[in-house]
Design an enzyme around this catalytic site. Structure first.
Site, mmCIF file in Angstrom:
data_model
loop_
_atom_site.group_PDB
_atom_site.id
_atom_site.type_symbol
_atom_site.label_atom_id
_atom_site.label_comp_id
_atom_site.label_asym_id
_atom_site.label_seq_id
_atom_site.Cartn_x
_atom_site.Cartn_y
_atom_site.Cartn_z
ATOM 1 N N HIS A 83 2.723 7.032 2.269
ATOM 2 C CA HIS A 83 2.377 8.400 1.885
ATOM 3 C C HIS A 83 2.813 9.420 2.925
ATOM 4 C CE1 HIS A 83 -0.855 7.908 4.700
ATOM 5 N NE2 HIS A 83 -1.404 6.952 3.977
ATOM 6 N N HIS A 106 2.304 8.668 6.581
ATOM 7 C CA HIS A 106 3.322 7.819 7.212
ATOM 8 C C HIS A 106 4.598 8.609 7.463
ATOM 9 C CE1 HIS A 106 0.889 4.445 5.383
ATOM 10 N NE2 HIS A 106 0.907 4.173 6.665
ATOM 11 N N LYS A 121 0.891 -1.168 0.000
ATOM 12 C CA LYS A 121 0.000 0.000 0.000
ATOM 13 C C LYS A 121 0.922 1.208 0.000
ATOM 14 C CE LYS A 121 -4.025 -1.870 2.396
ATOM 15 N NZ LYS A 121 -4.889 -1.642 3.566
HETATM 16 N N1 ARG Z 1 -0.112 0.287 9.617
HETATM 17 C C1 ARG Z 1 -1.007 1.223 10.247
HETATM 18 C C2 ARG Z 1 -1.481 2.246 9.213
HETATM 19 O O1 ARG Z 1 -0.852 2.449 8.218
HETATM 20 C C3 ARG Z 1 -0.383 1.946 11.414
HETATM 21 C C4 ARG Z 1 0.053 1.067 12.563
HETATM 22 C C5 ARG Z 1 0.224 1.822 13.827
HETATM 23 N N2 ARG Z 1 0.682 1.026 14.931
HETATM 24 C C6 ARG Z 1 -0.073 0.175 15.602
HETATM 25 N N3 ARG Z 1 0.485 -0.528 16.558
HETATM 26 N N4 ARG Z 1 -1.350 0.035 15.370
HETATM 27 O O2 ARG Z 1 -2.494 2.881 9.437
#
Ligand code: ARG
Length: 566
Positions: free
Chosen positions: A130, A133, A127
């Site tokens: 962006h 992130h 994915k």
């Molecule tokens: N991968 C998730 C996203 O892109 C964020 C993860 C954040 N950390 C967690 N422990 N939930 O939205």
């Protein structure tokens, strides 16, 4: 260093028995305007205790206080006592402290022996990575540095989204339209393209969705072919991510993504069962949270598959057992507020007393030139594009303005990437920001390049002076208003760091170093530094040195390099 604020609280406590020194210290304010003194003490709280009007109290205290040598005078103004420091002592103490402590100035041992887990960045494989992130990466990295500077031991974790239905889709897309070399060359972009292509094609051919689902089920059932592809997509992605992080000067102690918890979830589901927290609803398993005004926290779907929350609960327990954290911070955008509130509550219901140490650090959404960033279709600014673009822009400017500069490429990198980071950390994190090339790379106003340029300017003065700075200087030279304003910013730097940590808000440091840079530039324009008079030169150089150090440390705490020349 004499702490002027603490000194003042001592002085106050000798005269106000009703409150202890700690309480008095907490009441001391730093007036925004030098006419209102260097420190102010509001008497409003005392009115009740003394049964007297605040201005009366201020007046009486002003008459009775015997100032120590650190303070030159005190005036009462309305309900306030305004204190003026002895400028020579103040200048000497503060600059001396920076000269002696160097890059330790502002650091503390507050967090000694305490572990802080910081969960940040966490993009999803296949994915887009962006600008949202990017924001998590930059905020998390800055918090890491701030906590560490205050003596905590930090553990940076990249909770990669490396498990989920997107893999089924990408496998289908890869089998139909993929190309091995392309993935090896540019994994992040190619996997994203495949993901987008899948959605385009699936609009006309919905059966692709079923195919994707079945591939993901194969992954969950341990099918070798499916897992080999998943493994390959993930490892190629991590390889490329590491390059991006290197560009950003960001490191992680662990890359344990969501898949890391696959074999650890059964035990947690069992624990939830044993603690009688689970309910069945239409075949799914959940923790009911009605009592807490929240929708239920889904733990298992009808088909037995687990969810994002299941993995977060499992990861938290794992981290507590492994690192015995003092706090565990999660940096994501605020659209995940409910998710975190829900599963934090589940941890609490499991009677883990450390539920209170889980802290969600939400930040505002990033839109791109006014448009929401979407995952499935276009309008995605890829992180790499942003970074490469930034460096190119700065290279152009250097070529135009300072073509003789040595090490041009390295400096363009430090300034371009610094500009992106600084832009992200300029506002309160909770604010939505619109990412635009214009504002991110502006070299005027309150930007990263402005602060870096000020640092380079201070460095250049010190280079040209060609003498070692030491703490043996005549502080009387530095007692004018403009020098004092700068020294005050330097004095307040350690407090800004502490405040940033308490509020988990790096922008407090961003704003503070802008103030330092502005105060320095005023000083620089008003005073000649490399003058004939040795005493004047030496004292001013000492102040330049202290400024450079504070800008350097401030930029460091934000995750930004401070070039010596630019
Ligand atoms: N991968 C998730 C996203 O892109 C964020 C993860 C954040 N950390 C967690 N422990 N939930 O939205």
């Amino acid at each position: 260093m004499i702490d002027f604020k603490v000194k003042l609280s001592q002085l106050l406590s000798e005269n106000i028995q009703e409150l202890n020194q700690e309480e008095l210290l907490g009441m001391i304010e730093l007036p925004p305007n030098p006419e209102m003194g260097d420190f102010a003490f509001p008497c409003f709280k005392l009115a009740k205790l003394f049964r007297k009007a605040p201005n009366m109290i201020a007046q009486e205290l002003a008459e009775k206080l015997l100032l120590s040598e650190e303070f030159a005078s005190v005036k009462n103004e309305g309900g306030y006592l305004n204190f003026y420091v002895d400028r020579g002592t103040y200048a000497k103490e503060i600059i001396k402290a920076v000269i002696n402590q160097k890059d330790k100035y502002g650091s503390q041992e507050l967090g000694l022996g305490k572990n802080i887990c910081i969960d940040y960045s966490a993009p999803n494989v296949a994915k887009p990575f962006h600008v949202g992130h990017l924001r998590s990466t930059v905020i998390g990295n800055s918090l890491y540095r701030i906590y560490e500077f205050l003596g905590y031991n930090c553990i940076g974790i990249n909770h990669l989204g490396d498990w989920g239905t997107q893999f089924g889709k990408v496998i289908v897309a890869y089998n139909n339209w993929g190309n091995k070399e392309e993935i090896e060359k540019e994994p992040i972009k190619t996997l994203l393209d495949l993901y987008v292509k899948f959605h385009d094609e699936a609009e006309a051919k919905p059966e692709l969705e079923d195919e994707a689902r079945s591939w993901f089920t194969r992954m969950e059932n341990g099918d070798e072919e499916a897992l080999a592809l998943w493994q390959w997509f993930s490892s190629e992605t991590i390889k490329e991510l590491k390059k991006v992080y290197a560009q950003l000067d960001v490191e992680f102690d662990y890359y344990s993504g969501e898949s890391f918890y696959n074999d650890k979830m059964d035990a947690i589901i069992q624990e939830l069962k044993d603690k009688a927290l689970l309910q069945e609803s239409q075949g799914a398993t959940l923790v009911d949270l009605t009592e807490f005004n929240m929708p239920p926290c889904l733990v298992q779907k009808k088909d037995g598959s687990t969810l994002y929350a299941t993995r977060d609960i499992t990861a938290a327990v794992y981290r507590k057992n492994t690192f015995d954290f003092h706090k565990c911070l999660y940096v994501t955008d605020y659209s995940q507020n409910l998710h975190f509130a829900q599963w934090f509550k589940v941890i609490e219901l499991m009677q883990h007393e450390w539920a209170k140490d889980l802290i969600h650090i939400p930040f505002g959404r990033v839109s791109h030139e006014g448009r929401r960033i979407q995952t499935r279709k276009g309008n995605v600014v890829l992180l790499e594009e942003v970074l490469t673009g930034a460096v190119e822009r700065v290279s152009e400017i250097i070529k135009e303005k300072n073509p003789e500069l040595e090490n041009k490429e390295e400096i363009a990198k430090e300034v371009g990437i610094g500009a992106v980071i600084f832009n992200d950390l300029s506002n309160n994190r909770i604010k939505d920001i619109s990412f635009s090339w214009e504002t991110a790379f502006s070299f005027e106003g309150e930007t990263g390049p402005y602060v870096q340029y000020t640092h380079a300017r201070a460095s250049s003065v010190l280079r040209r002076a060609g003498v070692e700075v030491d703490d043996n200087f005549d502080a009387a030279v530095l007692t004018d208003d403009i020098s004092m304003a700068l020294i005050k910013e330097i004095y307040q730097f350690p407090e800004a760091i502490l405040d940033a940590q308490r509020k988990n808000e790096p922008s407090i440091i961003t704003r503070h170093i802008i103030d330092v840079a502005q105060a320095f530039n005023r000083f620089y324009h008003d005073h000649s530094i490399l003058v004939e008079d040795e005493a004047v030169k030496k004292a001013r150089l000492a102040l330049v040195y202290a400024t450079k150090q504070v800008l350097f440390t401030g930029l460091y705490l934000l995750g930004i390099k401070a070039p010596e020349r630019m």
